[in-house]
Design an enzyme around this catalytic site. Sequence first.
Site, PDB file in Angstrom:
ATOM      1  N   ARG A 155      54.859  47.205  43.013  1.00 43.78           N
ATOM      2  CA  ARG A 155      53.783  47.334  42.018  1.00 43.78           C
ATOM      3  C   ARG A 155      54.090  46.558  40.743  1.00 43.78           C
ATOM      4  NH1 ARG A 155      53.701  51.793  39.063  1.00 43.78           N
ATOM      5  NH2 ARG A 155      54.276  53.195  40.749  1.00 43.78           N
ATOM      6  N   TYR A 187      29.063  41.070  29.102  1.00 43.65           N
ATOM      7  CA  TYR A 187      28.842  41.372  30.525  1.00 43.65           C
ATOM      8  C   TYR A 187      28.455  42.855  30.637  1.00 43.65           C
ATOM      9  CZ  TYR A 187      30.240  41.674  35.494  1.00 43.65           C
ATOM     10  OH  TYR A 187      30.287  41.866  36.847  1.00 43.65           O
ATOM     11  N   ASP A 211      36.383  37.703  26.638  1.00 41.22           N
ATOM     12  CA  ASP A 211      36.113  37.472  28.059  1.00 41.22           C
ATOM     13  C   ASP A 211      35.786  35.986  28.201  1.00 41.22           C
ATOM     14  OD1 ASP A 211      34.985  37.174  30.592  1.00 41.22           O
ATOM     15  OD2 ASP A 211      34.091  39.164  30.589  1.00 41.22           O
ATOM     16  N   LYS A 246      35.693  34.474  39.735  1.00 44.94           N
ATOM     17  CA  LYS A 246      34.763  33.354  39.540  1.00 44.94           C
ATOM     18  C   LYS A 246      35.491  32.015  39.743  1.00 44.94           C
ATOM     19  CE  LYS A 246      31.863  36.642  38.518  1.00 44.94           C
ATOM     20  NZ  LYS A 246      31.705  37.229  37.208  1.00 44.94           N
TER      21      LYS A 246
HETATM   22  C1  LIG Z   1      31.888  38.679  36.959  1.00 45.03           C
HETATM   23  C2  LIG Z   1      32.291  38.911  35.565  1.00 45.03           C
HETATM   24  C3  LIG Z   1      33.150  39.946  35.237  1.00 45.03           C
HETATM   25  C4  LIG Z   1      33.633  40.954  36.251  1.00 45.03           C
HETATM   26  O1  LIG Z   1      34.414  40.412  37.245  1.00 45.03           O
HETATM   27  P1  LIG Z   1      34.581  41.169  38.669  1.00 45.03           P
HETATM   28  O2  LIG Z   1      35.722  40.458  39.283  1.00 45.03           O
HETATM   29  O3  LIG Z   1      33.276  41.022  39.381  1.00 45.03           O
HETATM   30  O4  LIG Z   1      34.900  42.607  38.375  1.00 45.03           O
HETATM   31  C5  LIG Z   1      33.531  40.085  33.925  1.00 45.03           C
HETATM   32  N1  LIG Z   1      33.077  39.262  32.977  1.00 45.03           N
HETATM   33  C6  LIG Z   1      32.241  38.254  33.246  1.00 45.03           C
HETATM   34  C7  LIG Z   1      31.785  37.357  32.148  1.00 45.03           C
HETATM   35  C8  LIG Z   1      31.816  38.049  34.549  1.00 45.03           C
HETATM   36  O5  LIG Z   1      30.952  37.074  34.806  1.00 45.03           O
END
Ligand SMILES: *Cc1c(COP(=O)(O)O)cnc(C)c1O
Length: 395
Positions: free
Chosen positions: A59, A114, A186, A211
């Site tokens: 972990r 988000y 973010d 992404k």
């Molecule tokens: C998709 C996304 C997230 C969340 O990511 P996941 O891997 O789907 O949990 C967070 N912030 C932004 C800007 C996103 O586009």
Amino acid sequence: MSSSKDHGPLTPQTELVTSGRDTSAQKGFINPPIVRGSTVLYPTADDLHAHRGEFQYGRHGTPTTKALQEALMALEGPNCAGVGLAPSGVSAISTTLLAVLKADDHLLVIDSAYRPTRNFCDGVLRRYGVETTYFDPLIGAGIESLFKSNTRAVVVEAPGSQSFEMPDIPAIAKAAHAKGALVIDDNTWATPLYRRSLDQGVDISIQAATKYIGGHSDIMFGTISANAKTWPLIAEAIRMLGVCAGPDDVFLALRGLRTLSVRLAHHHRAGLEMAYWFANRPEVLRVIHPAIESDPGHAIWKRDFTGATGLFSVVLKPVSAKSVDAMLDALKLFGMGYSWGGFESLVIPFDCSSYRTATTWNPGGPALRFHIGLENTDDLKADLESGFAALKAAD
Ligand SMILES: *Cc1c(COP(=O)(O)O)cnc(C)c1O
């Protein structure tokens, strides 16, 4: 570390290829093994008592996670003191907020965050006694008036989710630091390749690596890059919450990172070409893409970013919902589905009006968010021509 050879400072493009590769420890192989493991054996009782050894428990890290963390640290640059790995982008966000906040703290969150970030603040954080205030993405240095004596952190995202407003993060960070608050960013849209947010006053930079880092729509993954001031908090929260990612996903995130620069260069180029193409269509009211000159966020994009990616929004001239659905159903190359950042083009209709509270979402027509993938742009335009023909026929 990057191989055994010494070299001077490298460009991020080269770091993406060379960092996190200890080929001698991998018996000459280019990539690290996918280490599956919980128990790590200690050779002697003395080593066990002293917790001696590079790895102590699955972990807490493996050779695979170490390779990815080193590569991400090189990409984030010298202000990065550590990178935490999480099983999704949302997990990276929730872990970060739990790491820095406590009961009776106040949190400032950008109104264009988000949506699940807002849900976490309005749900879990509220239950734990943290108050959240949402602010206008274009507030800039004016954010100063929103700080309270207990404001612990500011959450930003550039550009805004779906609506693509471009906040002035350096100005927000300056105001936050003057008040003793932390800045959490973010940075999923730009990735650290196109904006090193830790160099712009941000303390903690988050990636939904699901992404562009993964880049192939085949993993869920999140990363938390922290500066020296905040890394101990992140490391502690990860340990206490038991946050860890699966070895296959760690490996795929590292593999995605190796080709990030060529993929993003294409997304940048093709995204802009498609944005300008949409802007000239008679059916389109407005294209929201910070890298096009007419966008209200363009000056900030030009100042703070070294590139754009493939995600932007298009507002259509007023037309019935049925016609928009006819267009979406006619598209063959643009899949309809959530997430983005993979090799394929995507589209979703959206309406932010129910999840904006500091601003009003009223774009003047139906809004669509596009992700431009790696397909040939002439094929994409032809597909959209058929879509627009279906929209017209259904009107
Ligand atoms: C998709 C996304 C997230 C969340 O990511 P996941 O891997 O789907 O949990 C967070 N912030 C932004 C800007 C996103 O586009």
